[in-house]
Design a protein around this motif. Structure first.
Motif, PDB file in Angstrom:
ATOM      1  N   SER A 109       0.827  -1.215   0.000  1.00 20.58           N
ATOM      2  CA  SER A 109       0.000   0.000   0.000  1.00 20.58           C
ATOM      3  C   SER A 109       0.859   1.262   0.000  1.00 20.58           C
ATOM      4  CB  SER A 109      -0.927   0.014   1.216  1.00 20.58           C
ATOM      5  OG  SER A 109      -1.814  -1.062   1.160  1.00 20.58           O
ATOM      6  N   ALA A 110       1.947   1.243   0.758  1.00 20.93           N
ATOM      7  CA  ALA A 110       2.851   2.396   0.774  1.00 20.93           C
ATOM      8  C   ALA A 110       3.493   2.597  -0.594  1.00 20.93           C
ATOM      9  CB  ALA A 110       3.917   2.221   1.847  1.00 20.93           C
ATOM     10  N   LEU A 111       3.884   1.503  -1.234  1.00 22.92           N
ATOM     11  CA  LEU A 111       4.457   1.615  -2.582  1.00 22.92           C
ATOM     12  C   LEU A 111       3.427   2.156  -3.574  1.00 22.92           C
ATOM     13  CD1 LEU A 111       6.558  -1.671  -2.747  1.00 22.92           C
ATOM     14  CD2 LEU A 111       7.412   0.670  -2.596  1.00 22.92           C
ATOM     15  N   GLY A 112       2.180   1.738  -3.417  1.00 20.03           N
ATOM     16  CA  GLY A 112       1.112   2.264  -4.275  1.00 20.03           C
ATOM     17  C   GLY A 112       0.881   3.749  -4.064  1.00 20.03           C
ATOM     18  N   LEU A 113       0.975   4.196  -2.794  1.00 21.90           N
ATOM     19  CA  LEU A 113       0.840   5.625  -2.522  1.00 21.90           C
ATOM     20  C   LEU A 113       1.988   6.418  -3.124  1.00 21.90           C
ATOM     21  CD1 LEU A 113      -0.370   5.823   1.174  1.00 21.90           C
ATOM     22  CD2 LEU A 113      -1.562   6.660  -0.832  1.00 21.90           C
ATOM     23  N   VAL A 114       3.188   5.874  -3.046  1.00 19.28           N
ATOM     24  CA  VAL A 114       4.348   6.564  -3.604  1.00 19.28           C
ATOM     25  C   VAL A 114       4.236   6.647  -5.124  1.00 19.28           C
ATOM     26  CG1 VAL A 114       6.843   6.377  -3.960  1.00 19.28           C
ATOM     27  CG2 VAL A 114       5.886   6.048  -1.681  1.00 19.28           C
ATOM     28  N   GLN A 115       3.797   5.571  -5.750  1.00 21.26           N
ATOM     29  CA  GLN A 115       3.676   5.562  -7.211  1.00 21.26           C
ATOM     30  C   GLN A 115       2.542   6.460  -7.687  1.00 21.26           C
ATOM     31  OE1 GLN A 115       2.460   1.859  -9.015  1.00 21.26           O
ATOM     32  NE2 GLN A 115       3.892   2.194 -10.700  1.00 21.26           N
ATOM     33  N   GLY A 116       1.487   6.522  -6.944  1.00 25.78           N
ATOM     34  CA  GLY A 116       0.344   7.347  -7.327  1.00 25.78           C
ATOM     35  C   GLY A 116      -0.640   6.583  -8.198  1.00 25.78           C
TER      36      GLY A 116
END
Length: 167
Positions: A109-116
């Motif tokens: 989820s954090a990686l998804g937030l960073v990627q946008g």
């Protein structure tokens, strides 16, 4: 005795949260109720890691069900001669699995937030916010908030009120 009763409540809470995660993450595959986005590969890359369906959903259901059975088994073990240490060890193992599954979901989820988000813009489909200066700001703010709240809890800023008759 009180901690085992609380463990049963927490297991029931885990079951409801796992079911909620499954429902919400199924909806992520069908934005606006349409199958077009999933069938034409117009979803973000991290959706295909299935963290919400598999790990926060189905696997957490298994963990919660086992913990619930172990909590109920403890009640019969007070009268029967069975190994409470073995059940405690199993409870710790399955709780650790739950932490691992939750950690996997947190990382994805954090990686998804960073990627946008994967958006359709005037230039076509791409990650519209990738490469911007504010990338990952939500994660940083949330982590700071968690650290502050944990420090307040651990350092004793919050007072614990114990009502007579509860314990």
């Amino acid at each position: 005795m009180g901690s085992w009763k609380c463990g049963g409540c927490l297991s029931c809470l885990l079951i409801s949260l796992a079911l909620w995660s499954i429902i919400v993450n199924i909806l992520l595959y069908f934005p606006n109720g349409q199958t077009f986005y999933a069938s034409s590969n117009k979803l973000t890359n991290y959706v295909w890691y299935f963290e919400g369906l598999c790990f926060s959903g189905v696997m957490m259901l298994v963990v919660a069900a086992v913990l619930l059975v172990l909590d109920n088994k403890h009640k019969c073990c007070q009268s029967e001669n069975c190994s409470r240490k073995y059940m405690t060890l199993l409870s710790v193992i399955f709780s650790a699995l739950g932490i691992a599954f939750s950690g996997y979901c947190l990382v994805i989820s954090a990686l998804g937030l960073v990627q946008g988000p994967y958006c359709r813009t005037q230039d076509g489909w791409h990650y519209a916010f990738e490469g911007t200066a504010g990338r990952g700001l939500q994660v940083i703010v949330c982590l700071i908030r968690v650290v502050i709240q944990l420090s307040k809890m651990l350092c004793g800023t919050y007072s614990v009120i114990i009502q007579p008759g509860i314990i």
